[in-house]
Enzyme design. Structure first.
Site, short mmCIF file in Angstrom:
data_model
loop_
_atom_site.label_atom_id
_atom_site.label_comp_id
_atom_site.label_asym_id
_atom_site.label_seq_id
_atom_site.Cartn_x
_atom_site.Cartn_y
_atom_site.Cartn_z
N HIS A 1 40.89 27.35 -29.10
CA HIS A 1 41.07 28.81 -29.16
C HIS A 1 42.53 29.08 -29.48
O HIS A 1 42.83 29.91 -30.33
CB HIS A 1 40.64 29.44 -27.84
N LYS B 1 44.77 29.29 -35.91
CA LYS B 1 45.32 30.65 -35.78
C LYS B 1 46.79 30.68 -36.19
O LYS B 1 47.32 31.73 -36.56
CB LYS B 1 45.17 31.16 -34.35
N GLU C 1 43.86 26.19 -21.59
CA GLU C 1 42.94 25.47 -22.47
C GLU C 1 43.26 23.98 -22.49
O GLU C 1 42.35 23.14 -22.45
CB GLU C 1 43.00 26.04 -23.89
N HIS D 1 44.86 35.58 -35.50
CA HIS D 1 43.71 35.73 -34.60
C HIS D 1 42.81 36.83 -35.14
O HIS D 1 43.15 38.01 -35.06
CB HIS D 1 44.21 36.06 -33.19
N CYS E 1 37.01 38.11 -28.47
CA CYS E 1 37.40 36.96 -29.30
C CYS E 1 36.32 35.88 -29.37
O CYS E 1 36.47 34.92 -30.12
CB CYS E 1 38.68 36.35 -28.77
N PHE F 1 38.83 37.69 -23.85
CA PHE F 1 39.07 38.66 -22.80
C PHE F 1 37.74 39.03 -22.15
O PHE F 1 36.70 39.11 -22.83
CB PHE F 1 39.70 39.93 -23.38
#
Length: 405
Positions: free
Chosen positions: A297, A329, A308, A334, A165, A393
């Site tokens: 994010h 998003k 976050e 995403h 990502c 990830f």
């Protein structure tokens, strides 16, 4: 950075679930429109997750002839469409030496996943013993970057970044550094992703982080992320070169930070995110108080959103009370390796138009996300500097800092 060149953005292009170009996409962000809906793809009834930010009404034949369609996976098609829009806006050309001093860095996590999916079906399900001779050139992760370089004669550094990502933020950060160092004069950079095929969604289902009904970042009622697809590509250019040719400057790229959590393959780390944002601020010469907006994010998973928010609160301290933070998003899904690139459009809109894209789908506050997440409706606000976060990830963190032109 002593003797560093300034880097500006002179062109932008996109195709995603909100629109097939930048003006349509920004209009959707201003209106808080949702591009997430029922998936239209083969064997969707076998999926437990049947929604996504899918690019609708897309006809490859309207953009490419038959010979090119045979060569281009969907993610490559998206990248070329976005690059064409960015090039048209920028007005830059890459003749002669200019092509040798310019290149392409694109992010993608899955590459030609649709081509892989179709080929596996042909061999394993349909029993065919032969696949198309262009399968490898179509599915390879560098296909989009290679075709963009060939289309525009970009003969300098050209490659693909794959960090899940964070791919497109890493790609854009590297492009920024190449221009700033003097290695390159201009770069086409961003990301492209087309994971919305049966195999791509089935794989993500296995992680059990997907929502079946919508993406609601930071809301107490959130229950997971929603996949999207598309691309965004930008022209990054050395400031003096852009000024000399009279180019319109959309924003200045002022800093980049990247860190690794070195902790867990899927669980995010607050500490890694903190170091990433602080690195970007330091690189840009910005104080936390100078930043008015953070594009989060913000995936809509419990773990990401809370870690976050904790990281932002730690980095910004008392300044976090005045800070606006939102996740687009919630609107476009995403886009995995392309997500940071599409989200950069919201950052540019904030700097140029004074419009902060909202976090839609927000239903109830989460005490562990106590920030101003610009819920449900866009907001007019003047900001001079922004951050764009990408936390992937594998513990890969990439943060871009932008200033108003």
């Amino acid at each position: 950075m002593t003797g560093a060149r300034r880097v500006v953005i002179t062109g932008s292009g996109t195709i995603n679930s909100l629109g097939h170009d930048v003006p349509t996409t920004l209009a959707a962000m201003r209106e808080g429109r949702c591009g997430i809906g029922p998936l239209d793809l083969r064997d969707a009834e076998r999926l437990s997750v049947r929604i996504g930010g899918q690019v609708r009404d897309f006809d490859p034949q309207a953009h490419f002839d038959r010979q090119r369609i045979v060569l281009y996976d969907r993610f490559t098609q998206f990248a070329l469409i976005a690059a064409a829009e960015a090039m048209a806006q920028s007005g830059i050309t890459f003749d002669g030496e200019a092509g040798e001093m310019s290149g392409v860095v694109l992010g993608t996590a899955g590459g030609g996943l649709g081509t892989s999916d179709d080929s596996y079906r042909a061999v394993y399900e349909e029993g065919k013993n032969r696949v198309h001779p262009f399968v490898v050139p179509k599915l390879m992760n560098n296909a989009a970057a290679s075709h963009v370089s060939m289309t525009y004669g970009l003969r300098g550094p050209s490659f693909t970044v794959a960090t899940a990502c964070a791919s497109s933020n890493h790609a854009m950060g590297l492009a920024f550094q190449m221009i700033r160092s003097g290695m390159c004069r201009a770069m086409l950079t961003g990301g492209s992703e087309a994971m919305l095929c049966f195999g791509g969604i089935k794989a993500w289902e296995g992680l059990r982080v997907m929502s079946k009904d919508g993406c609601r970042p930071f809301s107490a009622t959130r229950n997971g992320m929603v996949q999207g697809e598309g691309a965004a590509v930008f022209v990054f250019e050395e400031y003096e070169h852009a000024r000399a040719r009279g180019a319109e400057i959309l924003a200045e790229v002022s800093g980049f930070g990247m860190t690794a959590d070195a902790a867990d393959i899927v669980m995010p780390s607050t500490e890694g995110a903190v170091r990433g944002m602080r690195a970007a601020l330091t690189d840009a010469g910005l104080t936390p108080e100078a930043v008015g907006y953070v594009n989060a994010h913000g995936t809509g998973t419990t773990a990401n959103d809370r870690s976050e928010c904790a990281a932002v609160a730690q980095v910004f301290g008392p300044a976090a009370e005045q800070l606006m933070i939102s996740s687009t998003k919630s609107m476009h899904g995403h886009l995995i390796g392309a997500t940071g690139a599409v989200e950069l459009l919201a950052c540019i809109m904030a700097l140029r138009e004074g419009v902060i894209a909202p976090t839609i789908g927000y239903e109830a506050p989460d005490p562990e996300c106590p920030l101003d997440v610009v819920p449900n409706e866009a907001r007019e606000a003047r900001v001079e500097a922004v951050l764009s976060n990408a936390f992937a990830f594998g513990g890969m963190n990439a943060v871009l800092a932008l200033k108003a032109a």
